[in-house]
Write a protein that holds these residues in place. Structure first.
Motif, PDB file in Angstrom:
ATOM      1  N   PRO A 159       0.802  -1.222   0.000  1.00 52.34           N
ATOM      2  CA  PRO A 159       0.000   0.000   0.000  1.00 52.34           C
ATOM      3  C   PRO A 159       0.838   1.277   0.000  1.00 52.34           C
ATOM      4  CG  PRO A 159      -0.060  -1.053   2.153  1.00 52.34           C
ATOM      5  CD  PRO A 159       0.675  -1.979   1.238  1.00 52.34           C
ATOM      6  N   CYS A 160       2.119   1.164   0.287  1.00 56.07           N
ATOM      7  CA  CYS A 160       2.989   2.337   0.345  1.00 56.07           C
ATOM      8  C   CYS A 160       3.681   2.595  -0.988  1.00 56.07           C
ATOM      9  CB  CYS A 160       4.026   2.142   1.455  1.00 56.07           C
ATOM     10  SG  CYS A 160       5.181   3.509   1.630  1.00 56.07           S
ATOM     11  N   CYS A 161       4.381   1.590  -1.521  1.00 60.45           N
ATOM     12  CA  CYS A 161       5.185   1.807  -2.732  1.00 60.45           C
ATOM     13  C   CYS A 161       4.578   1.193  -3.988  1.00 60.45           C
ATOM     14  CB  CYS A 161       6.611   1.272  -2.542  1.00 60.45           C
ATOM     15  SG  CYS A 161       6.716  -0.534  -2.454  1.00 60.45           S
ATOM     16  N   GLY A 162       3.581   0.312  -3.831  1.00 60.80           N
ATOM     17  CA  GLY A 162       2.932  -0.290  -4.981  1.00 60.80           C
ATOM     18  C   GLY A 162       3.651  -1.495  -5.563  1.00 60.80           C
ATOM     19  N   LYS A 163       4.784  -1.876  -5.004  1.00 56.86           N
ATOM     20  CA  LYS A 163       5.524  -3.047  -5.494  1.00 56.86           C
ATOM     21  C   LYS A 163       4.888  -4.320  -4.937  1.00 56.86           C
ATOM     22  CE  LYS A 163       8.943  -0.672  -7.332  1.00 56.86           C
ATOM     23  NZ  LYS A 163       9.441  -0.711  -8.653  1.00 56.86           N
ATOM     24  N   GLY A 164       5.229  -5.467  -5.548  1.00 56.88           N
ATOM     25  CA  GLY A 164       4.684  -6.735  -5.099  1.00 56.88           C
ATOM     26  C   GLY A 164       5.181  -7.107  -3.712  1.00 56.88           C
ATOM     27  N   MET A 165       4.281  -7.683  -2.907  1.00 59.88           N
ATOM     28  CA  MET A 165       4.665  -8.185  -1.590  1.00 59.88           C
ATOM     29  C   MET A 165       4.964  -9.674  -1.723  1.00 59.88           C
ATOM     30  SD  MET A 165       1.988  -6.126   0.839  1.00 59.88           S
ATOM     31  CE  MET A 165       2.829  -6.483   2.369  1.00 59.88           C
ATOM     32  N   TYR A 166       5.814 -10.192  -0.833  1.00 55.95           N
ATOM     33  CA  TYR A 166       6.274 -11.567  -0.941  1.00 55.95           C
ATOM     34  C   TYR A 166       6.021 -12.337   0.341  1.00 55.95           C
ATOM     35  CZ  TYR A 166       8.286  -9.902  -5.188  1.00 55.95           C
ATOM     36  OH  TYR A 166       8.419  -9.364  -6.437  1.00 55.95           O
ATOM     37  N   GLY A 167       5.871 -13.654   0.183  1.00 51.17           N
ATOM     38  CA  GLY A 167       5.599 -14.511   1.321  1.00 51.17           C
ATOM     39  C   GLY A 167       6.841 -14.801   2.125  1.00 51.17           C
ATOM     40  N   ASN A 168       6.633 -14.986   3.424  1.00 54.44           N
ATOM     41  CA  ASN A 168       7.714 -15.345   4.318  1.00 54.44           C
ATOM     42  C   ASN A 168       7.146 -16.198   5.440  1.00 54.44           C
ATOM     43  OD1 ASN A 168      10.289 -15.517   5.291  1.00 54.44           O
ATOM     44  ND2 ASN A 168      10.584 -13.331   5.551  1.00 54.44           N
ATOM     45  N   ILE A 169       8.031 -16.800   6.219  1.00 50.99           N
ATOM     46  CA  ILE A 169       7.628 -17.700   7.292  1.00 50.99           C
ATOM     47  C   ILE A 169       8.236 -17.236   8.602  1.00 50.99           C
ATOM     48  CG2 ILE A 169       7.822 -20.058   8.159  1.00 50.99           C
ATOM     49  CD1 ILE A 169       8.041 -20.998   5.283  1.00 50.99           C
ATOM     50  N   THR A 192      13.065  -1.989   0.213  1.00 52.54           N
ATOM     51  CA  THR A 192      13.518  -0.911   1.090  1.00 52.54           C
ATOM     52  C   THR A 192      13.852   0.341   0.293  1.00 52.54           C
ATOM     53  OG1 THR A 192      15.751  -1.820   1.012  1.00 52.54           O
ATOM     54  CG2 THR A 192      14.375  -2.435   2.885  1.00 52.54           C
ATOM     55  N   VAL A 193      14.249   0.170  -0.970  1.00 51.23           N
ATOM     56  CA  VAL A 193      14.506   1.308  -1.848  1.00 51.23           C
ATOM     57  C   VAL A 193      13.932   0.960  -3.221  1.00 51.23           C
ATOM     58  CG1 VAL A 193      16.248   2.772  -2.933  1.00 51.23           C
ATOM     59  CG2 VAL A 193      16.627   1.897  -0.627  1.00 51.23           C
ATOM     60  N   ASN A 194      13.090   1.851  -3.768  1.00 54.26           N
ATOM     61  CA  ASN A 194      12.539   1.551  -5.088  1.00 54.26           C
ATOM     62  C   ASN A 194      13.397   2.165  -6.185  1.00 54.26           C
ATOM     63  OD1 ASN A 194      11.830   4.264  -5.270  1.00 54.26           O
ATOM     64  ND2 ASN A 194       9.674   3.920  -4.811  1.00 54.26           N
ATOM     65  N   ALA A 195      12.965   2.058  -7.415  1.00 54.21           N
ATOM     66  CA  ALA A 195      13.785   2.462  -8.568  1.00 54.21           C
ATOM     67  C   ALA A 195      14.139   3.947  -8.547  1.00 54.21           C
ATOM     68  CB  ALA A 195      13.057   2.127  -9.861  1.00 54.21           C
ATOM     69  N   THR A 210       8.309   2.705   3.304  1.00 59.65           N
ATOM     70  CA  THR A 210       8.236   2.751   4.767  1.00 59.65           C
ATOM     71  C   THR A 210       7.235   1.752   5.345  1.00 59.65           C
ATOM     72  OG1 THR A 210       6.602   4.522   4.611  1.00 59.65           O
ATOM     73  CG2 THR A 210       8.920   5.163   4.833  1.00 59.65           C
ATOM     74  N   PHE A 211       6.594   0.946   4.500  1.00 58.91           N
ATOM     75  CA  PHE A 211       5.603  -0.026   4.978  1.00 58.91           C
ATOM     76  C   PHE A 211       6.333  -1.219   5.577  1.00 58.91           C
ATOM     77  CE2 PHE A 211       2.392  -3.399   4.499  1.00 58.91           C
ATOM     78  CZ  PHE A 211       1.317  -2.775   5.128  1.00 58.91           C
ATOM     79  N   ARG A 212       6.285  -1.388   6.868  1.00 54.49           N
ATOM     80  CA  ARG A 212       7.026  -2.446   7.542  1.00 54.49           C
ATOM     81  C   ARG A 212       6.122  -3.410   8.299  1.00 54.49           C
ATOM     82  NH1 ARG A 212       9.717  -2.399   4.294  1.00 54.49           N
ATOM     83  NH2 ARG A 212      11.557  -1.196   3.935  1.00 54.49           N
ATOM     84  N   LEU A 213       4.850  -3.464   7.926  1.00 55.60           N
ATOM     85  CA  LEU A 213       3.946  -4.400   8.580  1.00 55.60           C
ATOM     86  C   LEU A 213       3.973  -5.740   7.864  1.00 55.60           C
ATOM     87  CD1 LEU A 213       0.850  -2.104   9.175  1.00 55.60           C
ATOM     88  CD2 LEU A 213       2.583  -2.764  10.827  1.00 55.60           C
ATOM     89  N   ASN A 214       3.838  -6.802   8.621  1.00 52.63           N
ATOM     90  CA  ASN A 214       3.691  -8.131   8.055  1.00 52.63           C
ATOM     91  C   ASN A 214       2.213  -8.484   8.103  1.00 52.63           C
ATOM     92  OD1 ASN A 214       6.473  -8.466   7.771  1.00 52.63           O
ATOM     93  ND2 ASN A 214       6.652  -9.142   9.888  1.00 52.63           N
ATOM     94  N   ILE A 215       1.649  -8.839   6.965  1.00 56.27           N
ATOM     95  CA  ILE A 215       0.232  -9.180   6.900  1.00 56.27           C
ATOM     96  C   ILE A 215       0.130 -10.698   6.910  1.00 56.27           C
ATOM     97  CG2 ILE A 215      -1.895  -8.979   5.582  1.00 56.27           C
ATOM     98  CD1 ILE A 215      -0.659  -6.458   4.294  1.00 56.27           C
ATOM     99  N   GLU A 216      -0.548 -11.240   7.923  1.00 53.05           N
ATOM    100  CA  GLU A 216      -0.649 -12.694   8.040  1.00 53.05           C
ATOM    101  C   GLU A 216      -1.415 -13.275   6.869  1.00 53.05           C
ATOM    102  OE1 GLU A 216      -1.129 -15.065  11.413  1.00 53.05           O
ATOM    103  OE2 GLU A 216      -0.544 -13.476  12.801  1.00 53.05           O
TER     104      GLU A 216
END
Length: 154
Positions: A58-68, A87-90, A96-102
């Motif tokens: 929701p902050c930078c518009g880039k794809g979010m990725y899965g993690n465990i 952390t840095v876009n093009a 600055t979006f640092r939330l993990n969405i379950e």
């Protein structure tokens, strides 16, 4: 990966003199093949983050990725989530979006959306329009209703 704005550097169309010899290029490609390997999933190899890259930050518009988040002694529960790793876009601006969405939260919302679409018949119509023929979605609808009744998808 570092993206450079083309406006900062001249771009010339056509063929140019090679920077390295073709022999060096081929040797480098062979070395890359020898050194490359596919990483195998170590933790829960049957689990897939099927929405990786599809869900957008929701902050930078880039794809979010899965993690465990592996199970700990406190609750012995493994958690799956999506996060923004940009952390840095093009353009050089930091995300600055640092939330993990379950993942379970995303799955619940997605299941409700799909359930609503199937109740209104829109999913069936969309599938039929996409493939150009009649599609039987009754098996998918039954599976979805069973999974929703059992507490959603994991």
């Amino acid at each position: 990966m570092h993206v450079v704005e083309q406006a900062e550097y001249p771009v010339y169309n056509g063929k140019h003199e090679a920077i390295i010899s073709e022999e060096d290029w081929n040797l480098a490609q062979e070395k890359r093949k020898l050194n490359s390997f596919k990483r195998e999933k170590i933790h829960d190899p049957n689990h897939a983050h099927i929405l990786s890259g599809i869900i957008k930050c929701p902050c930078c518009g880039k794809g979010m990725y899965g993690n465990i988040a592996k199970a700990h002694k406190k609750d012995n529960k493994t958690r799956y989530y999506y996060y923004c790793k940009n952390t840095v876009n093009a353009t050089g601006h930091k995300c600055t979006f640092r939330l993990n969405i379950e993942q379970s939260q995303i799955n619940d919302v997605l299941a409700r959306i799909i359930s609503g679409m199937t109740k209104e018949g829109k999913l069936k119509e969309a599938i039929q329009a996409k493939i150009g023929s009649v599609a039987d979605t009754s098996d998918m609808e039954k599976e979805l209703s069973v999974n929703l009744a059992n507490g959603g998808y994991e």
